[in-house]
Motif scaffolding. Structure first.
Motif, PDB file in Angstrom:
ATOM      1  N   ALA A 128      67.219  52.257  54.727  1.00 39.10           N
ATOM      2  CA  ALA A 128      66.268  52.452  55.823  1.00 39.10           C
ATOM      3  C   ALA A 128      64.922  51.872  55.413  1.00 39.10           C
ATOM      4  N   TYR A 129      64.277  51.171  56.357  1.00 37.64           N
ATOM      5  CA  TYR A 129      62.952  50.598  56.104  1.00 37.64           C
ATOM      6  C   TYR A 129      62.039  50.943  57.270  1.00 37.64           C
ATOM      7  N   THR A 130      60.943  51.591  56.935  1.00 36.94           N
ATOM      8  CA  THR A 130      59.929  51.878  57.946  1.00 36.94           C
ATOM      9  C   THR A 130      58.921  50.731  57.955  1.00 36.94           C
ATOM     10  N   ILE A 131      58.636  50.243  59.152  1.00 32.89           N
ATOM     11  CA  ILE A 131      57.763  49.080  59.320  1.00 32.89           C
ATOM     12  C   ILE A 131      56.551  49.481  60.150  1.00 32.89           C
ATOM     13  N   GLU A 132      55.382  49.141  59.651  1.00 31.00           N
ATOM     14  CA  GLU A 132      54.134  49.391  60.367  1.00 31.00           C
ATOM     15  C   GLU A 132      53.431  48.057  60.584  1.00 31.00           C
ATOM     16  N   GLY A 133      52.882  47.876  61.765  1.00 33.00           N
ATOM     17  CA  GLY A 133      52.220  46.606  62.044  1.00 33.00           C
ATOM     18  C   GLY A 133      51.414  46.647  63.320  1.00 33.00           C
ATOM     19  N   THR A 134      51.010  45.468  63.773  1.00 31.42           N
ATOM     20  CA  THR A 134      50.218  45.329  64.993  1.00 31.42           C
ATOM     21  C   THR A 134      50.965  44.447  65.983  1.00 31.42           C
ATOM     22  N   ARG A 135      51.121  44.959  67.187  1.00 27.77           N
ATOM     23  CA  ARG A 135      51.764  44.195  68.259  1.00 27.77           C
ATOM     24  C   ARG A 135      50.681  43.452  69.040  1.00 27.77           C
ATOM     25  N   HIS A 136      50.867  42.146  69.173  1.00 31.90           N
ATOM     26  CA  HIS A 136      49.897  41.311  69.897  1.00 31.90           C
ATOM     27  C   HIS A 136      50.507  40.869  71.227  1.00 31.90           C
ATOM     28  N   ARG A 137      49.764  41.065  72.301  1.00 34.56           N
ATOM     29  CA  ARG A 137      50.177  40.548  73.604  1.00 34.56           C
ATOM     30  C   ARG A 137      49.082  39.637  74.136  1.00 34.56           C
ATOM     31  N   TYR A 184      73.761  43.993  58.084  1.00 28.11           N
ATOM     32  CA  TYR A 184      73.813  44.171  59.534  1.00 28.11           C
ATOM     33  C   TYR A 184      72.969  45.378  59.922  1.00 28.11           C
ATOM     34  N   LEU A 185      72.620  45.438  61.199  1.00 30.34           N
ATOM     35  CA  LEU A 185      71.736  46.478  61.715  1.00 30.34           C
ATOM     36  C   LEU A 185      72.554  47.626  62.286  1.00 30.34           C
ATOM     37  N   LEU A 186      72.221  48.851  61.861  1.00 29.40           N
ATOM     38  CA  LEU A 186      72.911  50.038  62.373  1.00 29.40           C
ATOM     39  C   LEU A 186      72.203  50.590  63.610  1.00 29.40           C
ATOM     40  N   ARG A 187      71.002  51.078  63.438  1.00 29.46           N
ATOM     41  CA  ARG A 187      70.251  51.683  64.539  1.00 29.46           C
ATOM     42  C   ARG A 187      68.759  51.449  64.338  1.00 29.46           C
ATOM     43  N   LEU A 188      67.978  51.833  65.351  1.00 23.38           N
ATOM     44  CA  LEU A 188      66.523  51.798  65.299  1.00 23.38           C
ATOM     45  C   LEU A 188      65.998  53.180  65.667  1.00 23.38           C
ATOM     46  N   SER A 189      64.918  53.586  65.027  1.00 29.82           N
ATOM     47  CA  SER A 189      64.298  54.856  65.406  1.00 29.82           C
ATOM     48  C   SER A 189      63.573  54.683  66.735  1.00 29.82           C
ATOM     49  N   GLN A 190      63.081  55.767  67.285  1.00 26.35           N
ATOM     50  CA  GLN A 190      62.213  55.662  68.450  1.00 26.35           C
ATOM     51  C   GLN A 190      60.947  54.914  68.056  1.00 26.35           C
ATOM     52  N   LEU A 191      60.429  54.119  68.984  1.00 29.17           N
ATOM     53  CA  LEU A 191      59.200  53.389  68.713  1.00 29.17           C
ATOM     54  C   LEU A 191      58.060  54.380  68.486  1.00 29.17           C
TER      55      LEU A 191
END
Length: 227
Positions: free
Chosen positions: A175-184, A215-222
């Motif tokens: 499991a890897y937790t990722i933190e970042g900035t979303r740009h639109r 391979y990817l199993l699941r994603l947490s809630q955003l």
């Protein structure tokens, strides 16, 4: 001196001479006809025909169908999770693709057994705009990208592994937790505009020890990652 020839004989002689001349003329004409006829048969007259166009032999060029970039295969779980994050948050409403197309890119690197595919599809749907929202965002030429600022194995993951029943987690699960900035970015009233917002989530992956790609199993809630 008078001629001793009988007039009748004289006329016959003239007739014979005339006949001989006629025969000679006919012979000459006949010979010319044979020669001319032979020449005509040896040199056939040209035959006029309609113009024939040869069929085209050109092969039509194949029409290439635009495709989104696939997530590269990797045996490194951290590198793979990073690629998944970028694919998940990078899209362009003006590209001609729809949210479903971007979803397929993620599902292509999902659980090969199919066990988690339905759950993963549901996870991805919460990260992408709905079809209706996508059409609305397209009016403003909206694009999105992600800047990753932190990436780590959450402390809670060790406890989750310890509590898992035998066979509940596949070999090589991580499991890897990722933190970042979303740009639109987009266009509003003819002027460029942009917004930035902090995002965080956890990607659950598996990298089989036998050497197969991760391979990817699941994603947490955003914005509700594993800490």
């Amino acid at each position: 001196m008078k001629s001793s020839l009988d007039p009748r004989v004289h006329r016959r002689l003239i007739a014979l001479i005339a006949a001989g001349a006629l025969v000679l003329i006919m012979a000459v004409v006949g010979i010319y006809g044979l020669v001319a006829g032979h020449q005509d048969s040896a040199t056939p007259k040209p035959i006029t025909t309609g113009t024939t166009t040869a069929p085209s032999t050109s092969v039509p060029s194949p029409v290439s169908t635009p495709q989104l970039s696939a997530i590269p295969h990797s045996r490194d779980p951290e590198k793979f999770a990073q690629s998944v994050a970028n694919a998940l948050f990078t899209w362009d409403t003006g590209s001609g693709f729809m949210p479903l197309d971007y979803t397929v890119v993620i599902l292509d690197v999902g659980d090969p057994s199919g066990t988690e595919q339905a759950g993963l599809a549901s996870d991805v749907a919460t990260y992408l705009p709905t079809r209706e929202a996508w059409v609305d965002l397209r009016r403003y030429a909206t694009t999105q990208s992600l800047t990753i600022e932190a990436m780590y194995v959450p402390d809670a993951w060790a406890g989750a592994v310890a509590q898992a029943r035998p066979g509940q987690l596949p070999p090589g699960a991580a499991a890897y937790t990722i933190e970042g900035t979303r740009h639109r970015e987009g266009i509003w009233n003819g002027q460029p505009t942009s917004t930035d917002s902090a995002v965080s989530f956890t990607a659950f992956v598996a990298c089989p020890p036998d050497g197969d790609p991760c391979y990817l199993l699941r994603l947490s809630q955003l914005d509700n990652p594993l800490k």
